[in-house]
Write a protein that holds these residues in place. Structure first.
Motif, PDB file in Angstrom:
ATOM      1  N   ARG A  40       0.824  -1.211   0.000  1.00 31.60           N
ATOM      2  CA  ARG A  40       0.000   0.000   0.000  1.00 31.60           C
ATOM      3  C   ARG A  40       0.860   1.264   0.000  1.00 31.60           C
ATOM      4  NH1 ARG A  40      -4.160   1.223   4.926  1.00 31.60           N
ATOM      5  NH2 ARG A  40      -4.763   3.314   4.358  1.00 31.60           N
ATOM      6  N   LYS A  41       1.926   1.261   0.807  1.00 28.35           N
ATOM      7  CA  LYS A  41       2.823   2.420   0.873  1.00 28.35           C
ATOM      8  C   LYS A  41       3.537   2.639  -0.457  1.00 28.35           C
ATOM      9  CE  LYS A  41       4.643   0.986   4.800  1.00 28.35           C
ATOM     10  NZ  LYS A  41       5.469   0.884   6.014  1.00 28.35           N
ATOM     11  N   LEU A  42       3.930   1.554  -1.109  1.00 29.58           N
ATOM     12  CA  LEU A  42       4.590   1.652  -2.405  1.00 29.58           C
ATOM     13  C   LEU A  42       3.647   2.224  -3.457  1.00 29.58           C
ATOM     14  CD1 LEU A  42       7.216   1.055  -3.927  1.00 29.58           C
ATOM     15  CD2 LEU A  42       6.277  -1.160  -4.494  1.00 29.58           C
ATOM     16  N   ALA A  43       2.385   1.787  -3.404  1.00 27.97           N
ATOM     17  CA  ALA A  43       1.395   2.292  -4.354  1.00 27.97           C
ATOM     18  C   ALA A  43       1.122   3.777  -4.133  1.00 27.97           C
ATOM     19  CB  ALA A  43       0.100   1.496  -4.221  1.00 27.97           C
ATOM     20  N   LEU A  44       1.161   4.226  -2.872  1.00 28.94           N
ATOM     21  CA  LEU A  44       0.921   5.633  -2.560  1.00 28.94           C
ATOM     22  C   LEU A  44       2.090   6.523  -2.979  1.00 28.94           C
ATOM     23  CD1 LEU A  44      -0.665   5.329   0.984  1.00 28.94           C
ATOM     24  CD2 LEU A  44      -1.840   5.926  -1.121  1.00 28.94           C
ATOM     25  N   THR A  45       3.270   5.911  -3.165  1.00 25.23           N
ATOM     26  CA  THR A  45       4.455   6.673  -3.557  1.00 25.23           C
ATOM     27  C   THR A  45       4.325   7.208  -4.977  1.00 25.23           C
ATOM     28  OG1 THR A  45       5.830   5.327  -2.118  1.00 25.23           O
ATOM     29  CG2 THR A  45       6.949   6.518  -3.850  1.00 25.23           C
ATOM     30  N   HIS A  46       3.748   6.432  -5.859  1.00 24.42           N
ATOM     31  CA  HIS A  46       3.667   6.792  -7.269  1.00 24.42           C
ATOM     32  C   HIS A  46       2.624   7.882  -7.501  1.00 24.42           C
ATOM     33  CE1 HIS A  46       6.269   3.434  -7.891  1.00 24.42           C
ATOM     34  NE2 HIS A  46       5.367   2.578  -7.451  1.00 24.42           N
ATOM     35  N   SER A  47       2.872   8.711  -8.491  1.00 19.38           N
ATOM     36  CA  SER A  47       1.929   9.777  -8.805  1.00 19.38           C
ATOM     37  C   SER A  47       0.797   9.236  -9.674  1.00 19.38           C
ATOM     38  CB  SER A  47       2.640  10.920  -9.520  1.00 19.38           C
ATOM     39  OG  SER A  47       3.241  10.449 -10.687  1.00 19.38           O
ATOM     40  N   ALA A  48      -0.274  10.006  -9.743  1.00 14.46           N
ATOM     41  CA  ALA A  48      -1.452   9.602 -10.510  1.00 14.46           C
ATOM     42  C   ALA A  48      -1.937  10.802 -11.317  1.00 14.46           C
ATOM     43  CB  ALA A  48      -2.546   9.118  -9.568  1.00 14.46           C
ATOM     44  N   LEU A  49      -2.897  10.566 -12.176  1.00 14.81           N
ATOM     45  CA  LEU A  49      -3.491  11.646 -12.951  1.00 14.81           C
ATOM     46  C   LEU A  49      -4.787  12.090 -12.287  1.00 14.81           C
ATOM     47  CD1 LEU A  49      -2.988  10.311 -16.573  1.00 14.81           C
ATOM     48  CD2 LEU A  49      -1.688  12.091 -15.428  1.00 14.81           C
ATOM     49  N   VAL A  50      -5.105  13.351 -12.463  1.00 19.20           N
ATOM     50  CA  VAL A  50      -6.342  13.906 -11.917  1.00 19.20           C
ATOM     51  C   VAL A  50      -7.514  13.343 -12.704  1.00 19.20           C
ATOM     52  CG1 VAL A  50      -7.632  16.058 -11.701  1.00 19.20           C
ATOM     53  CG2 VAL A  50      -5.228  15.973 -11.086  1.00 19.20           C
ATOM     54  N   HIS A  51      -8.613  13.062 -12.016  1.00 12.80           N
ATOM     55  CA  HIS A  51      -9.813  12.513 -12.649  1.00 12.80           C
ATOM     56  C   HIS A  51     -10.412  13.541 -13.606  1.00 12.80           C
ATOM     57  CE1 HIS A  51     -13.799  10.630 -12.998  1.00 12.80           C
ATOM     58  NE2 HIS A  51     -13.147   9.532 -12.673  1.00 12.80           N
ATOM     59  N   ASP A  52     -11.040  13.042 -14.660  1.00 15.24           N
ATOM     60  CA  ASP A  52     -11.599  13.898 -15.710  1.00 15.24           C
ATOM     61  C   ASP A  52     -12.575  14.949 -15.171  1.00 15.24           C
ATOM     62  OD1 ASP A  52     -10.163  12.402 -17.498  1.00 15.24           O
ATOM     63  OD2 ASP A  52     -11.840  11.079 -18.005  1.00 15.24           O
ATOM     64  N   HIS A  53     -13.350  14.589 -14.151  1.00 16.14           N
ATOM     65  CA  HIS A  53     -14.346  15.502 -13.602  1.00 16.14           C
ATOM     66  C   HIS A  53     -13.710  16.703 -12.902  1.00 16.14           C
ATOM     67  CE1 HIS A  53     -17.797  12.916 -14.415  1.00 16.14           C
ATOM     68  NE2 HIS A  53     -17.010  11.897 -14.095  1.00 16.14           N
ATOM     69  N   ASP A  54     -12.485  16.556 -12.430  1.00 19.59           N
ATOM     70  CA  ASP A  54     -11.830  17.619 -11.674  1.00 19.59           C
ATOM     71  C   ASP A  54     -10.894  18.486 -12.521  1.00 19.59           C
ATOM     72  OD1 ASP A  54     -13.023  16.619  -9.319  1.00 19.59           O
ATOM     73  OD2 ASP A  54     -11.430  15.126  -9.137  1.00 19.59           O
ATOM     74  N   VAL A  55     -10.659  18.102 -13.749  1.00 19.70           N
ATOM     75  CA  VAL A  55      -9.671  18.788 -14.590  1.00 19.70           C
ATOM     76  C   VAL A  55     -10.045  20.256 -14.797  1.00 19.70           C
ATOM     77  CG1 VAL A  55      -8.735  18.927 -16.923  1.00 19.70           C
ATOM     78  CG2 VAL A  55      -8.805  16.756 -15.731  1.00 19.70           C
ATOM     79  N   ASN A  56     -11.307  20.536 -15.118  1.00 20.92           N
ATOM     80  CA  ASN A  56     -11.712  21.913 -15.390  1.00 20.92           C
ATOM     81  C   ASN A  56     -11.529  22.800 -14.170  1.00 20.92           C
ATOM     82  OD1 ASN A  56     -12.389  21.362 -18.017  1.00 20.92           O
ATOM     83  ND2 ASN A  56     -14.531  20.966 -17.577  1.00 20.92           N
ATOM     84  N   SER A  57     -11.861  22.282 -13.003  1.00 20.36           N
ATOM     85  CA  SER A  57     -11.723  23.048 -11.759  1.00 20.36           C
ATOM     86  C   SER A  57     -10.266  23.382 -11.487  1.00 20.36           C
ATOM     87  CB  SER A  57     -12.308  22.229 -10.617  1.00 20.36           C
ATOM     88  OG  SER A  57     -11.989  22.808  -9.388  1.00 20.36           O
ATOM     89  N   ILE A  58      -9.390  22.420 -11.676  1.00 21.68           N
ATOM     90  CA  ILE A  58      -7.969  22.638 -11.399  1.00 21.68           C
ATOM     91  C   ILE A  58      -7.351  23.557 -12.437  1.00 21.68           C
ATOM     92  CG2 ILE A  58      -5.739  21.494 -11.257  1.00 21.68           C
ATOM     93  CD1 ILE A  58      -7.368  19.097 -10.059  1.00 21.68           C
ATOM     94  N   LYS A  59      -7.748  23.422 -13.683  1.00 19.48           N
ATOM     95  CA  LYS A  59      -7.231  24.313 -14.722  1.00 19.48           C
ATOM     96  C   LYS A  59      -7.635  25.759 -14.437  1.00 19.48           C
ATOM     97  CE  LYS A  59      -6.410  21.435 -18.702  1.00 19.48           C
ATOM     98  NZ  LYS A  59      -6.741  21.139 -20.095  1.00 19.48           N
ATOM     99  N   GLU A  60      -8.833  25.949 -13.899  1.00 17.32           N
ATOM    100  CA  GLU A  60      -9.288  27.277 -13.540  1.00 17.32           C
ATOM    101  C   GLU A  60      -8.454  27.855 -12.388  1.00 17.32           C
ATOM    102  OE1 GLU A  60     -13.362  29.111 -11.803  1.00 17.32           O
ATOM    103  OE2 GLU A  60     -13.589  27.698 -13.464  1.00 17.32           O
ATOM    104  N   GLN A  61      -8.123  26.998 -11.417  1.00 15.72           N
ATOM    105  CA  GLN A  61      -7.305  27.438 -10.286  1.00 15.72           C
ATOM    106  C   GLN A  61      -5.891  27.787 -10.728  1.00 15.72           C
ATOM    107  OE1 GLN A  61      -7.465  24.597  -7.077  1.00 15.72           O
ATOM    108  NE2 GLN A  61      -9.659  24.375  -7.310  1.00 15.72           N
ATOM    109  N   LEU A  62      -5.380  27.064 -11.725  1.00 18.17           N
ATOM    110  CA  LEU A  62      -4.040  27.326 -12.240  1.00 18.17           C
ATOM    111  C   LEU A  62      -4.061  28.394 -13.343  1.00 18.17           C
ATOM    112  CD1 LEU A  62      -2.740  23.656 -12.494  1.00 18.17           C
ATOM    113  CD2 LEU A  62      -2.100  25.348 -10.788  1.00 18.17           C
ATOM    114  N   ARG A  63      -5.241  28.900 -13.661  1.00 13.70           N
ATOM    115  CA  ARG A  63      -5.445  29.913 -14.702  1.00 13.70           C
ATOM    116  C   ARG A  63      -4.947  29.441 -16.064  1.00 13.70           C
ATOM    117  NH1 ARG A  63      -8.920  31.628 -11.623  1.00 13.70           N
ATOM    118  NH2 ARG A  63      -8.437  33.159 -10.051  1.00 13.70           N
ATOM    119  N   LEU A  64      -5.279  28.190 -16.398  1.00 11.84           N
ATOM    120  CA  LEU A  64      -4.896  27.641 -17.699  1.00 11.84           C
ATOM    121  C   LEU A  64      -6.013  27.782 -18.722  1.00 11.84           C
ATOM    122  CD1 LEU A  64      -3.115  24.411 -16.468  1.00 11.84           C
ATOM    123  CD2 LEU A  64      -2.051  26.499 -17.278  1.00 11.84           C
ATOM    124  N   LYS A  65      -7.205  28.183 -18.265  1.00  6.98           N
ATOM    125  CA  LYS A  65      -8.341  28.342 -19.174  1.00  6.98           C
ATOM    126  C   LYS A  65      -8.699  29.800 -19.322  1.00  6.98           C
ATOM    127  CE  LYS A  65     -11.566  25.163 -19.606  1.00  6.98           C
ATOM    128  NZ  LYS A  65     -12.725  24.395 -19.326  1.00  6.98           N
TER     129      LYS A  65
END
Length: 65
Positions: A40-65
């Motif tokens: 479990r700890k090894l799996a938590l070490t690796h990075s992941a991609l943001v879920h499709d539903h959250d992409v627009n919200s995060i792009k707005e926070q980063l001012r990419l849109k």
């Protein structure tokens, strides 16, 4: 009109990949690690991609849109 600022918290937590996807880290790996399995700890070490539903919200926070 003043410039729009990016959210500092989002700036620290998310990175953009070369193909334009947003990368994130897993939570629950900072403390109380004795009761968590090695697998479990090894799996938590690796990075992941943001879920499709959250992409627009995060792009707005980063001012990419």
């Amino acid at each position: 009109m003043p410039k729009q600022k990016t959210k500092s918290s989002a700036k620290k937590r998310f990175k953009l990949t070369g193909s334009g996807k947003i990368k994130r880290k897993h939570a629950f790996k900072s403390h109380i690690l004795t009761k968590k399995s090695k697998k479990r700890k090894l799996a938590l070490t690796h990075s992941a991609l943001v879920h499709d539903h959250d992409v627009n919200s995060i792009k707005e926070q980063l001012r990419l849109k």
